[in-house]
Design a protein around this motif. Structure first.
Motif, PDB file in Angstrom:
ATOM      1  N   LEU A 214       2.339  -7.941  17.526  1.00  0.00           N
ATOM      2  CA  LEU A 214       1.772  -9.054  18.197  1.00  0.00           C
ATOM      3  C   LEU A 214       2.567  -9.119  18.718  1.00  0.00           C
ATOM      4  O   LEU A 214       3.148  -9.730  18.501  1.00  0.00           O
ATOM      5  CB  LEU A 214       1.180  -9.417  16.641  1.00  0.00           C
ATOM      6  CG  LEU A 214       0.756  -8.694  15.628  1.00  0.00           C
ATOM      7  CD1 LEU A 214       0.258  -9.757  14.823  1.00  0.00           C
ATOM      8  CD2 LEU A 214      -1.082  -9.242  16.314  1.00  0.00           C
TER       9      LEU A 214
ATOM     10  N   LEU B 217     -14.358  -4.874  18.835  1.00  0.00           N
ATOM     11  CA  LEU B 217     -13.813  -5.130  17.716  1.00  0.00           C
ATOM     12  C   LEU B 217     -15.203  -4.138  17.082  1.00  0.00           C
ATOM     13  O   LEU B 217     -16.679  -4.217  17.121  1.00  0.00           O
ATOM     14  CB  LEU B 217     -14.038  -6.062  16.447  1.00  0.00           C
ATOM     15  CG  LEU B 217     -12.488  -6.891  16.800  1.00  0.00           C
ATOM     16  CD1 LEU B 217     -12.269  -7.819  15.919  1.00  0.00           C
ATOM     17  CD2 LEU B 217     -11.229  -5.815  16.276  1.00  0.00           C
ATOM     18  N   SER B 218     -14.984  -2.897  16.488  1.00  0.00           N
ATOM     19  CA  SER B 218     -16.005  -2.777  15.481  1.00  0.00           C
ATOM     20  C   SER B 218     -16.552  -3.851  13.911  1.00  0.00           C
ATOM     21  O   SER B 218     -15.557  -4.385  13.508  1.00  0.00           O
ATOM     22  CB  SER B 218     -16.100  -0.877  14.980  1.00  0.00           C
ATOM     23  OG  SER B 218     -14.724  -0.629  14.182  1.00  0.00           O
TER      24      SER B 218
ATOM     25  N   ARG C  41       0.557  -1.372   0.143  1.00  0.00           N
ATOM     26  CA  ARG C  41       0.537   0.108  -0.225  1.00  0.00           C
ATOM     27  C   ARG C  41       0.578   0.977  -0.175  1.00  0.00           C
ATOM     28  O   ARG C  41       0.620   2.213   0.031  1.00  0.00           O
ATOM     29  CB  ARG C  41      -0.685  -0.203   1.073  1.00  0.00           C
ATOM     30  CG  ARG C  41      -2.090  -1.007   1.243  1.00  0.00           C
ATOM     31  CD  ARG C  41      -2.995  -0.772   2.370  1.00  0.00           C
ATOM     32  NE  ARG C  41      -2.276  -1.252   3.379  1.00  0.00           N
ATOM     33  CZ  ARG C  41      -2.809  -1.166   4.749  1.00  0.00           C
ATOM     34  NH1 ARG C  41      -3.584  -0.438   4.966  1.00  0.00           N
ATOM     35  NH2 ARG C  41      -2.246  -1.488   5.948  1.00  0.00           N
TER      36      ARG C  41
ATOM     37  N   GLY D 136      -3.696  -8.248   7.350  1.00  0.00           N
ATOM     38  CA  GLY D 136      -3.564  -7.172   8.032  1.00  0.00           C
ATOM     39  C   GLY D 136      -3.715  -8.101   9.920  1.00  0.00           C
ATOM     40  O   GLY D 136      -4.258  -8.569   9.169  1.00  0.00           O
ATOM     41  N   ASN D 137      -3.761  -7.173  10.794  1.00  0.00           N
ATOM     42  CA  ASN D 137      -3.747  -7.832  11.774  1.00  0.00           C
ATOM     43  C   ASN D 137      -3.852  -7.211  13.094  1.00  0.00           C
ATOM     44  O   ASN D 137      -3.202  -5.702  13.229  1.00  0.00           O
ATOM     45  CB  ASN D 137      -2.926  -9.098  12.204  1.00  0.00           C
ATOM     46  CG  ASN D 137      -4.044 -10.514  13.247  1.00  0.00           C
ATOM     47  OD1 ASN D 137      -4.734  -9.950  13.039  1.00  0.00           O
ATOM     48  ND2 ASN D 137      -2.816 -11.247  13.468  1.00  0.00           N
ATOM     49  N   PHE D 138      -4.773  -7.387  13.892  1.00  0.00           N
ATOM     50  CA  PHE D 138      -4.246  -6.463  15.589  1.00  0.00           C
ATOM     51  C   PHE D 138      -5.001  -7.097  16.577  1.00  0.00           C
ATOM     52  O   PHE D 138      -6.418  -8.289  16.673  1.00  0.00           O
ATOM     53  CB  PHE D 138      -4.561  -4.745  15.230  1.00  0.00           C
ATOM     54  CG  PHE D 138      -5.662  -4.861  14.420  1.00  0.00           C
ATOM     55  CD1 PHE D 138      -6.834  -5.498  15.607  1.00  0.00           C
ATOM     56  CD2 PHE D 138      -6.009  -4.119  13.515  1.00  0.00           C
ATOM     57  CE1 PHE D 138      -8.170  -5.178  14.185  1.00  0.00           C
ATOM     58  CE2 PHE D 138      -7.383  -3.683  12.671  1.00  0.00           C
ATOM     59  CZ  PHE D 138      -8.418  -4.173  13.568  1.00  0.00           C
TER      60      PHE D 138
ATOM     61  N   ALA E 203     -13.860  -2.509  12.177  1.00  0.00           N
ATOM     62  CA  ALA E 203     -12.525  -3.553  12.138  1.00  0.00           C
ATOM     63  C   ALA E 203     -12.345  -4.654  11.395  1.00  0.00           C
ATOM     64  O   ALA E 203     -11.043  -5.205  11.105  1.00  0.00           O
ATOM     65  CB  ALA E 203     -12.384  -3.155  13.519  1.00  0.00           C
TER      66      ALA E 203
ATOM     67  N   ILE F 187      -8.609  -7.930   3.914  1.00  0.00           N
ATOM     68  CA  ILE F 187      -6.908  -7.783   3.717  1.00  0.00           C
ATOM     69  C   ILE F 187      -6.643  -9.146   2.927  1.00  0.00           C
ATOM     70  O   ILE F 187      -5.932  -9.813   2.171  1.00  0.00           O
ATOM     71  CB  ILE F 187      -6.111  -6.849   4.643  1.00  0.00           C
ATOM     72  CG1 ILE F 187      -5.833  -5.664   4.178  1.00  0.00           C
ATOM     73  CG2 ILE F 187      -4.310  -7.208   3.596  1.00  0.00           C
ATOM     74  CD1 ILE F 187      -5.143  -5.043   5.373  1.00  0.00           C
TER      75      ILE F 187
HETATM   76  N1  COA Z   1      -7.762  -2.716  17.541  1.00  0.00           N
HETATM   77  C1  COA Z   1      -8.793  -2.218  17.155  1.00  0.00           C
HETATM   78  N2  COA Z   1      -9.494  -1.630  16.347  1.00  0.00           N
HETATM   79  C2  COA Z   1      -8.818  -0.835  15.088  1.00  0.00           C
HETATM   80  C3  COA Z   1      -7.679  -1.452  16.119  1.00  0.00           C
HETATM   81  C4  COA Z   1      -7.281  -1.930  16.690  1.00  0.00           C
HETATM   82  N3  COA Z   1      -5.865  -2.372  16.761  1.00  0.00           N
HETATM   83  N4  COA Z   1      -6.701  -0.572  14.775  1.00  0.00           N
HETATM   84  C5  COA Z   1      -8.134  -0.111  13.805  1.00  0.00           C
HETATM   85  N5  COA Z   1      -8.673  -0.504  14.859  1.00  0.00           N
HETATM   86  C6  COA Z   1     -10.092  -0.714  13.348  1.00  0.00           C
HETATM   87  C7  COA Z   1     -10.451   1.078  13.173  1.00  0.00           C
HETATM   88  O1  COA Z   1     -10.061   1.678  14.337  1.00  0.00           O
HETATM   89  C8  COA Z   1     -11.825   1.286  11.804  1.00  0.00           C
HETATM   90  O2  COA Z   1     -13.015   0.676  12.468  1.00  0.00           O
HETATM   91  P1  COA Z   1     -13.711   2.156  12.639  1.00  0.00           P
HETATM   92  O3  COA Z   1     -13.578   2.460  10.971  1.00  0.00           O
HETATM   93  O4  COA Z   1     -14.431   1.418  13.157  1.00  0.00           O
HETATM   94  O5  COA Z   1     -13.512   2.962  13.794  1.00  0.00           O
HETATM   95  C9  COA Z   1     -11.062  -0.397  11.216  1.00  0.00           C
HETATM   96  O6  COA Z   1     -10.231  -1.093  11.830  1.00  0.00           O
HETATM   97  C10 COA Z   1     -10.170   0.161  10.542  1.00  0.00           C
HETATM   98  O7  COA Z   1      -9.268   0.477  10.381  1.00  0.00           O
HETATM   99  P2  COA Z   1      -7.690   1.658   9.845  1.00  0.00           P
HETATM  100  O8  COA Z   1      -6.925   2.171  10.577  1.00  0.00           O
HETATM  101  O9  COA Z   1      -8.638   2.431   8.673  1.00  0.00           O
HETATM  102  O10 COA Z   1      -7.661   0.080   8.844  1.00  0.00           O
HETATM  103  P3  COA Z   1      -6.634   0.701   7.573  1.00  0.00           P
HETATM  104  O11 COA Z   1      -7.676  -0.226   6.792  1.00  0.00           O
HETATM  105  O12 COA Z   1      -5.929   1.719   7.263  1.00  0.00           O
HETATM  106  O13 COA Z   1      -5.575  -0.221   8.316  1.00  0.00           O
HETATM  107  C11 COA Z   1      -4.821  -2.299   9.285  1.00  0.00           C
HETATM  108  C12 COA Z   1      -6.293  -1.529   9.221  1.00  0.00           C
HETATM  109  C13 COA Z   1      -5.567  -3.595   9.690  1.00  0.00           C
HETATM  110  C14 COA Z   1      -4.290  -3.109   7.728  1.00  0.00           C
HETATM  111  C15 COA Z   1      -3.639  -2.125   9.999  1.00  0.00           C
HETATM  112  O14 COA Z   1      -3.418  -2.184  11.449  1.00  0.00           O
HETATM  113  C16 COA Z   1      -2.736  -1.789   9.509  1.00  0.00           C
HETATM  114  O15 COA Z   1      -2.152  -1.171   8.424  1.00  0.00           O
HETATM  115  N6  COA Z   1      -2.011  -2.613   9.902  1.00  0.00           N
HETATM  116  C17 COA Z   1       0.145  -2.866  10.059  1.00  0.00           C
HETATM  117  C18 COA Z   1       0.007  -4.284   8.755  1.00  0.00           C
HETATM  118  C19 COA Z   1      -0.159  -5.229   9.318  1.00  0.00           C
HETATM  119  O16 COA Z   1      -0.861  -5.366  10.663  1.00  0.00           O
HETATM  120  N7  COA Z   1       0.151  -6.832   8.850  1.00  0.00           N
HETATM  121  C20 COA Z   1       0.059  -7.421   9.525  1.00  0.00           C
HETATM  122  C21 COA Z   1       0.881  -8.429  10.334  1.00  0.00           C
HETATM  123  S1  COA Z   1       1.036 -10.071  11.128  1.00  0.00           S
END
Ligand code: COA
Length: 294
Positions: free
Chosen positions: A211, A115-116, A50, A106-108, A119, A126
């Motif tokens: 994580l 979670l919303s 991205r 993507g993960n958290f 989310a 992804i």
């Molecule tokens: N816990 C709970 N909710 C979360 C969160 C967290 N840690 N991080 C994001 N969210 C929610 C946001 O609040 C949003 O929901 P809402 O609109 O209802 O408030 C929704 O998730 C999307 O968040 P946003 O930041 O707009 O998402 P995004 O599409 O830009 O990116 C991810 C989402 C998952 C990709 C982002 O966490 C990310 O960039 N992660 C890094 C890459 C990754 O995780 N790699 C994998 C490694 S194992």
């Protein structure tokens, strides 16, 4: 002397000469390690992500260190039009694509009830939809052109055990794994192979900052959580990935290979916690439990 064979390159140096491989999320972490290794094996590698600046920097550094050809492209795998455009751009630059690694994720960590809906969608879009978009885009091209191909998904052991606190990811990874097995059957007739890898804990900057691996939770006593008592080395994962994408694995399709030092089985076995019983405690337990010899 410690055996370090697993940190060395496994395949012959020209294993991917003349082949082009696309790695989604190839700019960081395990995606980058796999991309780098494929370059050393002679592949042309297209990495997408991205953030263009991240993949561009990675492609440049990898090309410099390996002498190979690496192409960086911006692509959000959630968007099917971007995925289509990405594969077209790769073909324009490198010609036919031979393999794909569905690595972008993507993960958290979050209690599920917090979670919303958005989310949940963000992760599933992804991991599952992104994998589906890329698989379908390249699969259609291969089928239309009558050419074979190989796809590798980066999965996880909780795709079949399930796991709390990462429910969107678990659901999506399980779906993606079933897609591998389903299409392995459906697309075998086209010469398209699909396999998966389920890695355990391999240190990466990105995933580990978000994580924390469960293996570290009790002060880093790894051997209690991982039977083989260590984390994974990126090279051994890259070796496995390259093998499953290469022609050396021509008769393997629909497989998911776990590479986790035995960690998921340690967590699964009902009596595995007995690992913590020391020798003296066993003496006492056995004295109490064993029937006396007749
Ligand atoms: N816990 C709970 N909710 C979360 C969160 C967290 N840690 N991080 C994001 N969210 C929610 C946001 O609040 C949003 O929901 P809402 O609109 O209802 O408030 C929704 O998730 C999307 O968040 P946003 O930041 O707009 O998402 P995004 O599409 O830009 O990116 C991810 C989402 C998952 C990709 C982002 O966490 C990310 O960039 N992660 C890094 C890459 C990754 O995780 N790699 C994998 C490694 S194992």
């Amino acid at each position: 002397m410690t055996n370090t064979r697993h940190t060395q390159s496994m395949l012959p140096p020209d294993s991917f000469r003349g082949q082009t491989i696309v790695v989604t999320g190839g700019g960081t972490g395990l995606g980058r390690s796999m991309s780098q290794y494929l370059l050393t094996l002679g592949a042309k590698v297209a990495i997408c992500g991205r953030r263009l600046e991240v993949v561009e920097r990675a492609a440049q550094e990898m090309a410099e260190t390996t002498g190979g050809e690496a192409l960086a492209l911006k692509c959000d795998v959630r968007q099917s039009e971007e995925v289509e455009a990405m594969f077209s751009a790769v073909s324009e630059q490198f010609g036919r694509v031979h393999g794909l690694i569905n690595n972008a994720a993507g993960n958290f960590i979050c209690p599920t009830e917090r979670l919303s809906y958005n989310a949940f969608n963000a992760v599933v879009d992804i991991v599952l939809k992104g994998t589906y978009n890329c698989t379908l885009a390249i699969g259609k091209r291969w089928i239309d052109a009558g050419t074979p191909g190989a796809i590798l998904n980066i999965s996880t052991t909780y795709a079949w055990t399930g796991s709390g606190y990462v429910v969107p990811s678990a659901v999506a990874k399980a779906g993606a794994l079933i897609m591998v097995r389903s299409l392995a059957s459906e697309w075998g007739k086209y010469g398209i192979r699909l396999n998966a890898i389920a890695p355990g804990s391999f240190p990466t900057e990105g995933a580990w900052s978000r994580l924390k691996p469960p293996e570290l939770e009790d002060g880093g006593n790894l051997s209690q959580k991982v039977p083989l008592g260590r984390f994974g080395e990126h090279q051994e994962l890259a070796n496995l990935a390259a093998y499953l994408l290469s022609d050396f694995s021509a008769y393997i399709t629909g497989a998911c290979v776990t590479i986790d030092g035995g960690a998921w089985l340690r967590g699964a076995g009902q009596f595995n916690a007995l690992e913590r019983v020391d020798s003296e405690q066993w003496d006492a337990l056995q004295a109490a439990m064993k029937p006396p010899k007749k």
